[in-house]
Design a protein around this motif. Sequence first.
Motif, PDB file in Angstrom:
ATOM      1  N   ARG A 166     -18.427 -18.965  35.058  1.00 22.84           N
ATOM      2  CA  ARG A 166     -19.603 -17.901  34.877  1.00 22.84           C
ATOM      3  C   ARG A 166     -19.209 -17.061  33.732  1.00 22.84           C
ATOM      4  N   ASN A 167     -17.800 -16.863  33.361  1.00 22.49           N
ATOM      5  CA  ASN A 167     -17.272 -15.730  32.246  1.00 22.49           C
ATOM      6  C   ASN A 167     -17.346 -16.602  31.153  1.00 22.49           C
ATOM      7  N   ARG A 168     -17.545 -18.002  30.854  1.00 20.06           N
ATOM      8  CA  ARG A 168     -17.473 -18.618  29.675  1.00 20.06           C
ATOM      9  C   ARG A 168     -18.694 -18.587  28.908  1.00 20.06           C
ATOM     10  N   ARG A 169     -18.451 -18.545  27.656  1.00 17.96           N
ATOM     11  CA  ARG A 169     -19.477 -18.426  26.511  1.00 17.96           C
ATOM     12  C   ARG A 169     -20.362 -19.436  26.659  1.00 17.96           C
ATOM     13  N   ILE A 170     -21.682 -19.269  25.881  1.00 15.61           N
ATOM     14  CA  ILE A 170     -22.493 -20.283  25.741  1.00 15.61           C
ATOM     15  C   ILE A 170     -22.128 -21.251  24.729  1.00 15.61           C
ATOM     16  N   GLN A 171     -22.160 -22.524  24.962  1.00 13.69           N
ATOM     17  CA  GLN A 171     -21.930 -23.517  23.683  1.00 13.69           C
ATOM     18  C   GLN A 171     -23.237 -24.022  22.816  1.00 13.69           C
ATOM     19  N   GLN A 172     -24.409 -23.714  23.459  1.00  9.93           N
ATOM     20  CA  GLN A 172     -25.673 -24.373  22.917  1.00  9.93           C
ATOM     21  C   GLN A 172     -26.646 -23.272  23.191  1.00  9.93           C
ATOM     22  N   ILE A 173     -27.819 -23.284  22.465  1.00 12.00           N
ATOM     23  CA  ILE A 173     -29.018 -22.891  22.847  1.00 12.00           C
ATOM     24  C   ILE A 173     -30.196 -23.662  22.611  1.00 12.00           C
ATOM     25  N   ARG A 174     -30.975 -23.714  23.560  1.00  9.49           N
ATOM     26  CA  ARG A 174     -32.281 -24.451  23.936  1.00  9.49           C
ATOM     27  C   ARG A 174     -33.556 -23.880  23.111  1.00  9.49           C
ATOM     28  N   VAL A 175     -33.952 -24.340  22.178  1.00  5.19           N
ATOM     29  CA  VAL A 175     -35.057 -23.598  21.583  1.00  5.19           C
ATOM     30  C   VAL A 175     -36.357 -24.568  21.860  1.00  5.19           C
ATOM     31  N   CYS A 176     -37.421 -23.880  22.239  1.00  3.07           N
ATOM     32  CA  CYS A 176     -38.765 -24.677  22.329  1.00  3.07           C
ATOM     33  C   CYS A 176     -39.812 -23.915  21.824  1.00  3.07           C
ATOM     34  N   PHE A 177     -40.778 -24.590  21.307  1.00  2.36           N
ATOM     35  CA  PHE A 177     -42.021 -23.970  20.764  1.00  2.36           C
ATOM     36  C   PHE A 177     -43.169 -25.015  20.424  1.00  2.36           C
ATOM     37  N   THR A 178     -44.313 -24.439  20.300  1.00  3.57           N
ATOM     38  CA  THR A 178     -45.450 -25.194  20.188  1.00  3.57           C
ATOM     39  C   THR A 178     -45.755 -25.054  18.551  1.00  3.57           C
ATOM     40  N   LEU A 179     -46.073 -26.304  18.209  1.00  2.00           N
ATOM     41  CA  LEU A 179     -46.551 -26.781  16.819  1.00  2.00           C
ATOM     42  C   LEU A 179     -48.027 -26.549  16.772  1.00  2.00           C
ATOM     43  N   GLU A 180     -48.531 -25.641  16.401  1.00  2.00           N
ATOM     44  CA  GLU A 180     -49.792 -25.346  16.374  1.00  2.00           C
ATOM     45  C   GLU A 180     -50.802 -26.280  15.590  1.00  2.00           C
ATOM     46  N   GLY A 181     -51.842 -26.707  16.430  1.00  4.34           N
ATOM     47  CA  GLY A 181     -52.716 -28.099  15.611  1.00  4.34           C
ATOM     48  C   GLY A 181     -53.585 -26.953  14.549  1.00  4.34           C
ATOM     49  N   ASN A 182     -53.876 -27.902  13.439  1.00 10.35           N
ATOM     50  CA  ASN A 182     -54.327 -27.450  12.136  1.00 10.35           C
ATOM     51  C   ASN A 182     -55.029 -28.723  11.689  1.00 10.35           C
ATOM     52  N   GLU A 183     -56.280 -28.470  11.618  1.00  4.61           N
ATOM     53  CA  GLU A 183     -56.958 -29.658  11.040  1.00  4.61           C
ATOM     54  C   GLU A 183     -56.947 -30.177   9.254  1.00  4.61           C
ATOM     55  N   PHE A 184     -56.183 -28.978   8.876  1.00  4.40           N
ATOM     56  CA  PHE A 184     -56.154 -29.018   7.390  1.00  4.40           C
ATOM     57  C   PHE A 184     -54.819 -29.681   7.134  1.00  4.40           C
ATOM     58  N   VAL A 185     -53.888 -29.841   8.021  1.00  6.43           N
ATOM     59  CA  VAL A 185     -52.539 -30.146   7.564  1.00  6.43           C
ATOM     60  C   VAL A 185     -52.561 -32.042   7.945  1.00  6.43           C
TER      61      VAL A 185
END
Length: 270
Positions: A166-185
């Motif tokens: 419990r006292n150990r540091r985190i070794q990673q971070i998990r990053v999640c997101f949504t890439l928004e839809g765009n008809e011009f891309v």
Amino acid sequence: MKFSITALVLLVLLLFFGYRNISVKYDKLIDQSNTENRLMQNQFDEILRKYDSVTTVTKNEDSSEIRKIIDKALVDSREYRPNPGTSSGKESKDTDAKIAILKAKIADDSEEIIAINNTITHNKKLLGQLESDKKKYIKVKHENLNAINLNVRGVKILSDLYTKSRNRRIQQIRVCFTLEGNEFVRNGNKDLYIQVVNPKNQIISVEDTFLEQDNIRLVYSAKTETMYNKKDIDVCTYVDLEAEKTIKGKYIINIYNSFCKIGTTIFEYE
């Protein structure tokens, strides 16, 4: 037969003396040409030295130094005067002619130095403007992607399930997101870069990863790829952390597409 031999001997003698005369003239011509080449080389070297001097001064952006160089050259030319008691009339005339030539040359060189200085100053301004425009172009050169719904959490890697960690540091971070839809891309594979900045404003980059183009560098923590089809795409990735840079506090998480930031959020590690 005797007459023919005599005529042939005379012809050979004429050819020999003619060849010798031509050889002497040719040698004199070569010597004269070498002398002129040395004089031209000396003049060319002098011009190069003056140009180097002007370049050094203009790099320091001190135009007063250029004026000092010109004034000194003019003063030196005025001080170059013959001694009437030690020279004849002919030598005095020759010296006066040399002085006149030097004064004219100094005046021409002074005008040339001023013209070169003006050209360098103009080119510096133009170069600065072009570099500024180029950086602006690179900053806006992206595909209008947008990362929304960013979610970040810390991850501890357990090597022993029965070990209290419990006292150990985190070794990673998990990053999640949504890439928004765009008809011009455009559809296709998109390169996305995750940048993690710790509370001390240090960028975490385990493998010293960076993106560089036209003298612009973007240091990032992790890279991920996703296939984009103009619709909302959920993306998740893990970022390895550097132990010496992992401290308690607020972290800034930035998402980049090329050199353009398309999303950011705050992660607090307690």
